[in-house]
Write an enzyme that holds these catalytic residues in place. Structure first.
Site, PDB file in Angstrom:
ATOM      1  N   SER A  54      23.879  11.040 -12.035  1.00 45.81           N
ATOM      2  CA  SER A  54      22.699  10.330 -11.553  1.00 45.81           C
ATOM      3  C   SER A  54      22.992   8.845 -11.387  1.00 45.81           C
ATOM      4  O   SER A  54      22.594   8.219 -10.391  1.00 45.81           O
ATOM      5  CB  SER A  54      21.535  10.532 -12.525  1.00 45.81           C
ATOM      6  OG  SER A  54      20.396   9.806 -12.111  1.00 45.81           O
ATOM      7  N   TRP A 101      25.067   8.346  -8.334  1.00 44.64           N
ATOM      8  CA  TRP A 101      24.282   8.518  -7.112  1.00 44.64           C
ATOM      9  C   TRP A 101      23.530   7.231  -6.781  1.00 44.64           C
ATOM     10  O   TRP A 101      23.413   6.853  -5.617  1.00 44.64           O
ATOM     11  CB  TRP A 101      23.284   9.665  -7.280  1.00 44.64           C
ATOM     12  CG  TRP A 101      22.404   9.845  -6.080  1.00 44.64           C
ATOM     13  CD1 TRP A 101      22.710  10.474  -4.919  1.00 44.64           C
ATOM     14  CD2 TRP A 101      21.059   9.370  -5.926  1.00 44.64           C
ATOM     15  NE1 TRP A 101      21.645  10.426  -4.037  1.00 44.64           N
ATOM     16  CE2 TRP A 101      20.627   9.752  -4.630  1.00 44.64           C
ATOM     17  CE3 TRP A 101      20.188   8.656  -6.750  1.00 44.64           C
ATOM     18  CZ2 TRP A 101      19.353   9.445  -4.157  1.00 44.64           C
ATOM     19  CZ3 TRP A 101      18.923   8.346  -6.271  1.00 44.64           C
ATOM     20  CH2 TRP A 101      18.520   8.747  -4.995  1.00 44.64           C
ATOM     21  N   HIS A 102      23.042   6.549  -7.804  1.00 43.79           N
ATOM     22  CA  HIS A 102      22.303   5.321  -7.558  1.00 43.79           C
ATOM     23  C   HIS A 102      23.200   4.191  -7.086  1.00 43.79           C
ATOM     24  O   HIS A 102      22.754   3.318  -6.338  1.00 43.79           O
ATOM     25  CB  HIS A 102      21.559   4.891  -8.828  1.00 43.79           C
ATOM     26  CG  HIS A 102      20.311   5.678  -9.089  1.00 43.79           C
ATOM     27  ND1 HIS A 102      20.311   6.839  -9.825  1.00 43.79           N
ATOM     28  CD2 HIS A 102      19.027   5.473  -8.711  1.00 43.79           C
ATOM     29  CE1 HIS A 102      19.071   7.311  -9.893  1.00 43.79           C
ATOM     30  NE2 HIS A 102      18.267   6.502  -9.218  1.00 43.79           N
ATOM     31  N   GLY A 103      24.441   4.166  -7.514  1.00 41.53           N
ATOM     32  CA  GLY A 103      25.329   3.090  -7.092  1.00 41.53           C
ATOM     33  C   GLY A 103      26.677   3.185  -7.769  1.00 41.53           C
ATOM     34  O   GLY A 103      26.852   3.909  -8.755  1.00 41.53           O
ATOM     35  N   TYR A 158      19.441   3.458  -1.964  1.00 43.21           N
ATOM     36  CA  TYR A 158      20.255   4.390  -2.766  1.00 43.21           C
ATOM     37  C   TYR A 158      20.606   5.619  -1.960  1.00 43.21           C
ATOM     38  O   TYR A 158      19.994   5.939  -0.976  1.00 43.21           O
ATOM     39  CB  TYR A 158      19.518   4.764  -4.040  1.00 43.21           C
ATOM     40  CG  TYR A 158      19.250   3.555  -4.908  1.00 43.21           C
ATOM     41  CD1 TYR A 158      20.306   2.838  -5.451  1.00 43.21           C
ATOM     42  CD2 TYR A 158      17.951   3.104  -5.129  1.00 43.21           C
ATOM     43  CE1 TYR A 158      20.074   1.715  -6.224  1.00 43.21           C
ATOM     44  CE2 TYR A 158      17.714   1.977  -5.899  1.00 43.21           C
ATOM     45  CZ  TYR A 158      18.779   1.297  -6.431  1.00 43.21           C
ATOM     46  OH  TYR A 158      18.542   0.171  -7.186  1.00 43.21           O
TER      47      TYR A 158
END
Length: 467
Positions: free
Chosen positions: A309, A312-314, A467
């Site tokens: 997770s 995935w955000h950065g 994102y």
């Protein structure tokens, strides 16, 4: 042109609704495809090329993946390649270039809109075909329609092919009550965005840019406001697109359920970005073994899932640390003897306060530009003396005392509505049952409050569009 925050989007959605109910149900998916393509092209034509190419490769691989493992692997690579190349490679290449002095290719000009959303939706489609949940779609245009669906492409919610596409083929007629409810939800979403999130962003951006310049009280206010900014911004977008979906007769996944009233971090993730949590559960956590294994393995699965997770955000270390902390805290909660007691009775208030504090602390790291910036921020909270938070409003980027009052009032309204809804009261149902004069009085008062409290000079795009 058709950004969700623009007046053009309202006109776009109104025209689409008129065409939708004039179109024969078997052709509605084609209308939605055309609308989605037009929406995406108006915002990012280069990104659409990436999306279309990614979708055609996944579509072709899905046709063969049930019988050939190699095609499934190729499809996963095709779905994830844009994310890996255009998001993570750019970050890694920038660091290597700074460290080594080598000139490396960095396609920074190409950062497709909604990259994190359409890639993971294509992964879910491919995996569901592989598992036999759905048959492979023979028509590429329908896969493209699913991947480019304009109500979800920017910030979600994540849709499943089996849940979304059949709705485009289902006959439904115009329903004035449903349209009114959808419009009210859109209005509430715009209120969250313009009256709360955009005004809070002024304070948050000012303070996070130079935490050493502010006292402890200002730093605490800014990081708490960031939590409300993020919630109002992200859930506001969700309310807008789900409201438009309701007008069209579409049922889209809920993404938020009053997350700041969660009593544990586990409960928080059943209320915050629900569609992403569901995606991570089904396509990462369960394949890793889920909770049907030894406690140590279960804890590791949780941490790994939230590391995914974070990625995935950065690609930054702040996102990885944020993901690790949320996974590790949930793993720890599984071993606490009072984990269930804290969710009941008066103790629940303690759980809510503790969970919100964890949210604020971890999302301070999430918001920080680097780990050093996060360390400076927390250091300022510990060491910077002073209490100018309510007096020197201009230091926070606000121009008048009225701006400060409206900001706090907006947050109070958001909290009050969540508390009312948590008690099972549907404000839209209450309003629908009210006498017509009372309803119109409410509409006029709400519109006046929106125009008075709205921050129309700043803001812009939604946070999660990056994102």
């Amino acid at each position: 042109m058709f950004a969700v925050t623009s007046p053009g989007f309202v006109l776009f959605a109104a025209v689409l609704a008129g065409l939708w109910y004039s179109c024969a149900p078997p052709r509605r998916w084609q209308l939605m495809l055309g609308a989605s393509v037009l929406f995406y092209l108006s915002l990012d034509w280069r990104g659409f090329v990436v999306l279309a190419l990614c979708a055609v490769l996944v579509w072709q691989c899905a046709l063969q993946c049930r019988s050939r493992t190699g095609w499934f692997a190729a499809g996963l690579a095709a779905a994830l390649a844009p994310l890996l190349l255009l998001k993570y490679y750019v970050a890694a290449a920038g660091g290597l270039q700074t460290f080594t002095g080598l000139r490396l290719w960095q396609p920074q000009w190409l950062q497709p809109l909604g990259l994190g959303y359409f890639t993971l939706q294509l992964v879910s489609y491919l995996v569901d075909v592989r598992r036999g949940v759905i048959p492979a779609e023979r028509n590429y245009a329908r896969v493209l329609c699913y991947a480019a669906f304009f109500l979800s492409i920017t910030q979600g919610p994540f849709n499943r092919y089996v849940e979304l596409m059949p709705q485009f083929d289902t006959p439904n007629r115009w329903n004035a009550d449903r349209a009114r409810r959808g419009a009210l939800r859109c209005f509430w979403g715009y209120f969250k965005k313009i009256a709360i999130a955009d005004r809070a962003s002024v304070v948050v951006s000012t303070v996070f840019a130079s935490p050493a310049a502010f006292d402890r009280s200002q730093l605490i206010l800014a990081t708490v406001l960031y939590s409300f900014q993020l919630y109002a911004d992200f859930s506001g977008y969700t309310d807008i697109v789900l409201g438009v979906g309701e007008i069209l007769g579409l049922t889209l996944p809920e993404n938020f359920r009053r997350p700041f009233l969660a009593a544990t971090v586990k409960e928080l993730w059943s209320r915050w970005h629900i569609s992403l949590s569901r995606w991570l559960r089904d396509y990462v956590y369960f394949p890793l073994g889920g909770s049907r294994c030894a406690p140590a393995r279960r804890d590791a699965n949780l941490v790994l899932t939230f590391l995914v997770s974070g990625l995935w955000h950065g690609a930054g270390l702040t996102y990885l640390l944020w993901g690790f902390l949320h996974g590790a805290i949930q793993a720890l909660e599984n071993h606490l003897p009072w984990r269930r007691a804290i969710t009941k009775g008066g103790k629940r208030l303690v759980g809510i306060a503790g969970t919100f504090s964890i949210f604020v602390i971890t999302f301070t790291i999430f918001r920080a530009s680097s780990l050093a910036n996060a360390a400076a921020y927390f250091g300022g909270i510990l060491h910077n003396s002073g209490h100018r938070v309510l007096s020197n409003y201009w230091e926070l980027g606000l121009t008048t005392r009225q701006e400060q009052v409206f900001l706090f009032l907006g947050v109070a309204v958001l909290i009050a509505v969540d508390l009312i809804q948590e008690r099972g009261v549907s404000l839209r149902d209450k309003l629908a049952a009210a006498p017509r004069p009372l309803r119109w009085l409410f509409y006029e008062a709400a519109l006046f409050a929106f125009l008075l409290m709205g921050y129309f000079l700043g803001g812009g795009g939604f946070l999660y569009a990056h994102y």
